[in-house]
Design a protein around this motif. Structure first.
Motif, PDB file in Angstrom:
ATOM      1  N   ARG A 117       0.637  -1.090   0.006  1.00 30.33           N
ATOM      2  CA  ARG A 117       0.047  -0.021   0.103  1.00 30.33           C
ATOM      3  C   ARG A 117       0.852   1.319   0.018  1.00 30.33           C
ATOM      4  O   ARG A 117       0.661   2.286  -0.919  1.00 30.33           O
ATOM      5  CB  ARG A 117      -1.117  -0.059   1.373  1.00 30.33           C
ATOM      6  CG  ARG A 117      -1.840   1.324   1.280  1.00 30.33           C
ATOM      7  CD  ARG A 117      -2.529   1.284   2.514  1.00 30.33           C
ATOM      8  NE  ARG A 117      -1.781   1.161   3.732  1.00 30.33           N
ATOM      9  CZ  ARG A 117      -0.829   2.346   4.275  1.00 30.33           C
ATOM     10  NH1 ARG A 117      -0.924   3.375   3.740  1.00 30.33           N
ATOM     11  NH2 ARG A 117       0.058   2.233   5.388  1.00 30.33           N
ATOM     12  N   GLN A 118       1.949   1.158   0.757  1.00 26.88           N
ATOM     13  CA  GLN A 118       2.897   2.308   0.932  1.00 26.88           C
ATOM     14  C   GLN A 118       3.468   2.519  -0.519  1.00 26.88           C
ATOM     15  O   GLN A 118       3.786   3.834  -1.081  1.00 26.88           O
ATOM     16  CB  GLN A 118       3.756   2.305   1.873  1.00 26.88           C
ATOM     17  CG  GLN A 118       3.558   2.274   3.328  1.00 26.88           C
ATOM     18  CD  GLN A 118       4.602   2.022   4.508  1.00 26.88           C
ATOM     19  OE1 GLN A 118       5.430   2.991   4.430  1.00 26.88           O
ATOM     20  NE2 GLN A 118       4.106   1.245   5.419  1.00 26.88           N
ATOM     21  N   LEU A 119       3.911   1.346  -1.261  1.00 25.41           N
ATOM     22  CA  LEU A 119       4.677   1.602  -2.383  1.00 25.41           C
ATOM     23  C   LEU A 119       3.801   2.279  -3.416  1.00 25.41           C
ATOM     24  O   LEU A 119       3.990   3.083  -4.323  1.00 25.41           O
ATOM     25  CB  LEU A 119       5.003   0.148  -2.973  1.00 25.41           C
ATOM     26  CG  LEU A 119       5.924   0.234  -4.224  1.00 25.41           C
ATOM     27  CD1 LEU A 119       7.124   0.936  -4.040  1.00 25.41           C
ATOM     28  CD2 LEU A 119       6.363  -1.383  -4.402  1.00 25.41           C
ATOM     29  N   THR A 120       2.379   1.749  -3.363  1.00 23.38           N
ATOM     30  CA  THR A 120       1.430   2.218  -4.409  1.00 23.38           C
ATOM     31  C   THR A 120       1.207   3.851  -4.165  1.00 23.38           C
ATOM     32  O   THR A 120       1.139   4.533  -5.090  1.00 23.38           O
ATOM     33  CB  THR A 120      -0.085   1.422  -4.192  1.00 23.38           C
ATOM     34  OG1 THR A 120       0.102   0.043  -4.121  1.00 23.38           O
ATOM     35  CG2 THR A 120      -0.858   2.079  -5.217  1.00 23.38           C
ATOM     36  N   SER A 121       1.054   4.349  -2.770  1.00 20.44           N
ATOM     37  CA  SER A 121       0.977   5.637  -2.756  1.00 20.44           C
ATOM     38  C   SER A 121       2.328   6.618  -3.241  1.00 20.44           C
ATOM     39  O   SER A 121       2.023   7.765  -3.849  1.00 20.44           O
ATOM     40  CB  SER A 121       0.761   5.894  -1.384  1.00 20.44           C
ATOM     41  OG  SER A 121       1.858   5.532  -0.403  1.00 20.44           O
ATOM     42  N   LYS A 122       3.276   5.753  -3.042  1.00 24.28           N
ATOM     43  CA  LYS A 122       4.621   6.610  -3.621  1.00 24.28           C
ATOM     44  C   LYS A 122       4.624   6.546  -5.060  1.00 24.28           C
ATOM     45  O   LYS A 122       5.088   7.478  -5.472  1.00 24.28           O
ATOM     46  CB  LYS A 122       5.876   5.858  -2.880  1.00 24.28           C
ATOM     47  CG  LYS A 122       6.410   6.081  -1.502  1.00 24.28           C
ATOM     48  CD  LYS A 122       7.461   5.498  -1.344  1.00 24.28           C
ATOM     49  CE  LYS A 122       7.825   5.489   0.151  1.00 24.28           C
ATOM     50  NZ  LYS A 122       9.197   5.134   0.596  1.00 24.28           N
ATOM     51  N   ASP A 186       0.301  -2.558 -14.034  1.00 24.09           N
ATOM     52  CA  ASP A 186      -1.032  -2.519 -14.229  1.00 24.09           C
ATOM     53  C   ASP A 186      -1.610  -2.562 -12.614  1.00 24.09           C
ATOM     54  O   ASP A 186      -2.388  -1.528 -12.412  1.00 24.09           O
ATOM     55  CB  ASP A 186      -1.929  -3.007 -15.030  1.00 24.09           C
ATOM     56  CG  ASP A 186      -1.435  -2.706 -16.691  1.00 24.09           C
ATOM     57  OD1 ASP A 186      -0.684  -1.714 -16.599  1.00 24.09           O
ATOM     58  OD2 ASP A 186      -1.586  -3.809 -17.447  1.00 24.09           O
ATOM     59  N   ASP A 187      -1.185  -3.337 -11.943  1.00 22.43           N
ATOM     60  CA  ASP A 187      -1.957  -3.512 -10.489  1.00 22.43           C
ATOM     61  C   ASP A 187      -1.463  -2.444  -9.743  1.00 22.43           C
ATOM     62  O   ASP A 187      -2.354  -2.232  -8.824  1.00 22.43           O
ATOM     63  CB  ASP A 187      -1.526  -4.789 -10.056  1.00 22.43           C
ATOM     64  CG  ASP A 187      -2.101  -5.287  -8.700  1.00 22.43           C
ATOM     65  OD1 ASP A 187      -3.323  -5.116  -8.683  1.00 22.43           O
ATOM     66  OD2 ASP A 187      -1.288  -5.488  -7.649  1.00 22.43           O
ATOM     67  N   MET A 188      -0.132  -1.843 -10.060  1.00 23.22           N
ATOM     68  CA  MET A 188       0.258  -0.770  -9.189  1.00 23.22           C
ATOM     69  C   MET A 188      -0.374   0.655  -9.739  1.00 23.22           C
ATOM     70  O   MET A 188       0.356   1.539  -9.053  1.00 23.22           O
ATOM     71  CB  MET A 188       1.823  -0.603  -9.064  1.00 23.22           C
ATOM     72  CG  MET A 188       2.301  -1.787  -8.109  1.00 23.22           C
ATOM     73  SD  MET A 188       1.959  -1.236  -6.324  1.00 23.22           S
ATOM     74  CE  MET A 188       2.922  -2.439  -5.717  1.00 23.22           C
ATOM     75  N   LYS A 189      -0.913   0.483 -10.835  1.00 21.63           N
ATOM     76  CA  LYS A 189      -1.655   1.979 -11.429  1.00 21.63           C
ATOM     77  C   LYS A 189      -0.329   2.661 -11.833  1.00 21.63           C
ATOM     78  O   LYS A 189      -0.463   3.855 -11.831  1.00 21.63           O
ATOM     79  CB  LYS A 189      -2.520   2.467 -10.628  1.00 21.63           C
ATOM     80  CG  LYS A 189      -3.779   1.544 -10.236  1.00 21.63           C
ATOM     81  CD  LYS A 189      -4.850   2.211  -9.247  1.00 21.63           C
ATOM     82  CE  LYS A 189      -5.971   1.454  -9.193  1.00 21.63           C
ATOM     83  NZ  LYS A 189      -5.968   0.064  -8.714  1.00 21.63           N
ATOM     84  N   LEU A 190       0.768   2.077 -12.566  1.00 18.56           N
ATOM     85  CA  LEU A 190       2.004   2.968 -12.686  1.00 18.56           C
ATOM     86  C   LEU A 190       1.678   3.000 -14.340  1.00 18.56           C
ATOM     87  O   LEU A 190       1.502   2.237 -15.297  1.00 18.56           O
ATOM     88  CB  LEU A 190       3.239   2.178 -12.519  1.00 18.56           C
ATOM     89  CG  LEU A 190       3.463   1.973 -11.078  1.00 18.56           C
ATOM     90  CD1 LEU A 190       4.505   0.967 -10.747  1.00 18.56           C
ATOM     91  CD2 LEU A 190       3.760   3.060 -10.415  1.00 18.56           C
ATOM     92  N   PRO A 191       1.945   4.298 -14.725  1.00 18.66           N
ATOM     93  CA  PRO A 191       1.927   4.892 -16.185  1.00 18.66           C
ATOM     94  C   PRO A 191       3.205   4.244 -16.969  1.00 18.66           C
ATOM     95  O   PRO A 191       4.205   4.491 -16.448  1.00 18.66           O
ATOM     96  CB  PRO A 191       1.701   6.222 -16.128  1.00 18.66           C
ATOM     97  CG  PRO A 191       2.277   6.890 -15.006  1.00 18.66           C
ATOM     98  CD  PRO A 191       2.175   5.743 -13.815  1.00 18.66           C
ATOM     99  N   TRP A 192       2.825   3.692 -18.161  1.00 14.30           N
ATOM    100  CA  TRP A 192       3.760   2.965 -19.044  1.00 14.30           C
ATOM    101  C   TRP A 192       4.852   4.036 -19.377  1.00 14.30           C
ATOM    102  O   TRP A 192       5.934   3.923 -19.744  1.00 14.30           O
ATOM    103  CB  TRP A 192       3.231   2.352 -19.970  1.00 14.30           C
ATOM    104  CG  TRP A 192       2.722   1.046 -19.434  1.00 14.30           C
ATOM    105  CD1 TRP A 192       1.466   0.443 -19.269  1.00 14.30           C
ATOM    106  CD2 TRP A 192       3.533  -0.195 -19.380  1.00 14.30           C
ATOM    107  NE1 TRP A 192       1.485  -0.731 -18.649  1.00 14.30           N
ATOM    108  CE2 TRP A 192       2.621  -1.421 -18.931  1.00 14.30           C
ATOM    109  CE3 TRP A 192       4.895  -0.685 -19.779  1.00 14.30           C
ATOM    110  CZ2 TRP A 192       3.053  -2.476 -18.777  1.00 14.30           C
ATOM    111  CZ3 TRP A 192       5.184  -1.853 -19.583  1.00 14.30           C
ATOM    112  CH2 TRP A 192       4.347  -3.001 -19.142  1.00 14.30           C
TER     113      TRP A 192
END
Length: 538
Positions: A117-122, A186-192
């Motif tokens: 969760r912390q990594l996702t917010s970062k 994609d699970d982390m919602k990071l833009p490619w």
């Protein structure tokens, strides 16, 4: 008539959250009223909860989990108070009692979930990030794909964490790996379009030109409007370069002798006792493992240090090693010991977490300069072997054999090694200008810089205060303090360089942790629990 003991009833971990029950010394205990249920049956547990504690039904989700933690903490506190009053001398022993396996597993899951969760917010704040991928097989023959992420935000804060561990039960082709990596990103919602690069171990499935993982990742980034570079792990390439110096005429007799000594228990015991009796410098020889990065140098160094003792021991066994009386062979051994020692020093300097790509490349450039120095020194009429202590010792031990005539051959071998280094590190050489511009912006001519950086670079060169800061501060702090509006392009370059992995060291280190945790007595460890353990470990 059935007996309860023979039915194999077990406490179910879900009863903790659903009914606020726990297991204490094979008893099912209510955390609310501390009463026990005679038989491990859900109907009994449920009846007790509904008849006495139904008011707790209003707690759901996170609130219910928090209440469970509070009740467990109260129970532990009560037990410790009781112990303190009855037998205070046993208080520390009770404090050290291990938790139940289900409790440990649940807490590991919660810690892992919180880290994710912390990594996702970062990740939301990342301006750029790169990934490092490596694949290995565990003891249950499941292919495990490790995916590490290195991201940089606008304040130049670098985050290097495990993105995911993907378990592959079928094939491990490039497209299979790509699906797993895509799922993790994609699970982390990071833009490619923020991906700056991917680094792998160089396996065919990773680096294939058409369907390799690196190629597919870079193509995906281009489709999303970004640009990513492919890199081959700098440590793996260094190890491959080290294998360029085969010297089989030295390695084969050395390994044969080591295996002869250590393969049979009696011979090994006698050799160790022999070394102990004569008070040798070391107690044993070392096995060579071709997979381990530093193994070759360590095994050679130990053999060289014990060469006289090994010769005496083999004589007593009727298996004399003729090579130990050949000055030329000993000189080759000494040279190989010295050059592998230099290679091991380089390998060690390339290891470590949070190493920026410019730091790793500087070690590589320095080693290339050292090789050129070695070539010049060994090519002289009077060879200079100051940096080859083992070779120098052999030359001093056999002055009449004119071993110095062999140094020109050693110089040629080092030149071949230098050529191998130059050939292999083409991917890093391709970004050498960007690395130099990032690490030494004041030494780069603005006319040689990319067009979008030239004006900002001139501004930077003409600012004496910034030049002074560059000398006093670390590189990250220097770029962190640059004005965001005046030096936007330079800061963008810095963030891209900081986001790049230089090696897959973290992957290799994590695989070691994986093999330690999922060993031959824990092969039933689930993939999800293994992922949680490794996420916490890293």
């Amino acid at each position: 008539r059935r007996k309860v003991d023979s039915e194999g009833r077990r406490f179910q971990d879900r009863w903790k959250v659903e009914y606020f029950f726990t297991e204490i010394e094979n008893h099912c205990v209510c955390l609310i009223c501390q009463e026990t249920v005679a038989v491990y049956k859900e109907c009994n547990v449920k009846r007790h909860y509904q008849s006495r504690h139904s008011t707790y039904d209003k707690l759901t989700g996170h609130d219910r989990s928090e209440k469970l933690k509070q009740l467990e903490a109260v129970l532990i506190e009560c037990v410790m108070k009781m112990v303190e009053n009855i037998c205070p001398e046993k208080k520390q022993e009770f404090a050290n009692i291990c938790l139940a396996r289900n409790t440990v597993a649940r807490r590991i899951e919660e810690i892992s979930s919180d880290i994710k969760r912390q990594l996702t917010s970062k990740g939301v704040d990342f301006d750029f990030f790169s990934i490092a991928c490596d694949e290995s097989t565990d003891l249950s023959d499941t292919a495990q794909l490790l995916i590490f992420m290195r991201g940089v935000d606008d304040e130049m804060n670098v985050t290097e964490e495990l993105l995911d561990l993907q378990s592959l039960t079928d094939q491990t082709r490039g497209k299979d790996l790509f699906v797993s990596v895509s799922s993790a990103i994609d699970d982390m919602k990071l833009p490619w379009n923020k991906v700056t690069g991917i680094i792998t171990d160089g396996a065919p499935a990773m680096v294939g030109e058409r369907s390799g993982l690196s190629t597919l990742i870079c193509n995906k980034v281009i489709e999303e409007g970004g640009k990513a570079i492919k890199l081959h792990c700098i440590i793996h390439q260094q190890v491959l370069c080290a294998k360029h110096l085969k010297y089989d005429h030295v390695m084969k007799p050395v390994l044969k002798t080591i295996n002869f000594i250590r393969s049979k228990a009696l011979c090994h015991r006698q050799f160790k006792q022999f070394l102990l009796d004569i008070q040798a410098e070391y107690e044993d020889v070392l096995y060579h493992n071709d997979v381990r990065w530093l193994s070759r140098g360590s095994a050679l160094q130990r053999f060289y240090s014990l060469r006289k003792e090994i010769g005496e021991f083999l004589e007593t066994k009727g298996q004399p090693m003729r090579e130990l009386s050949d000055p030329i062979w000993l000189a080759d051994l000494g040279f190989l010991v010295d050059i592998t020692k230099h290679l091991n020093v380089l390998n060690t300097s390339l290891q470590g977490k949070d190493a920026a790509v410019n730091q790793l490349y500087s070690h590589l450039k320095a080693f290339g300069t050292k090789l050129q120095l070695f070539i010049r020194q060994l090519s002289q009429t009077q060879p200079n072997t100051i940096h080859f202590s083992a070779l120098q010792e052999i030359m001093n031990s056999f002055p009449q054999d004119n071993i110095s005539a062999q140094t020109s051959r050693y110089a040629a071998d080092i030149a071949s090694l230098a050529g191998e280094f130059k050939r292999r590190f083409q991917d890093f050489a391709a970004i050498e200008k960007e690395i130099s511009l990032f690490s030494s912006p004041f030494s780069v001519d603005p006319e040689d810089a990319p067009d979008q950086l030239q004006l900002e670079l001139i501004e930077l060169h003409c600012n004496s205060e910034l030049r002074s800061r560059h000398q006093q501060l670390s590189l990250v702090n220097f770029y962190r303090q640059l004005d965001k509006s005046r030096f936007q392009e330079i800061r963008t370059l810095a963030k891209k360089m900081l986001s790049l992995f230089g090696s897959t060291y973290m992957c290799e280190k994590t695989f070691s942790a994986m093999n330690f945790n999922k060993n031959r007595v824990r092969t039933r460890l689930s993939d999800s629990h293994l992922r949680d353990i490794l996420r916490i470990k890293t």
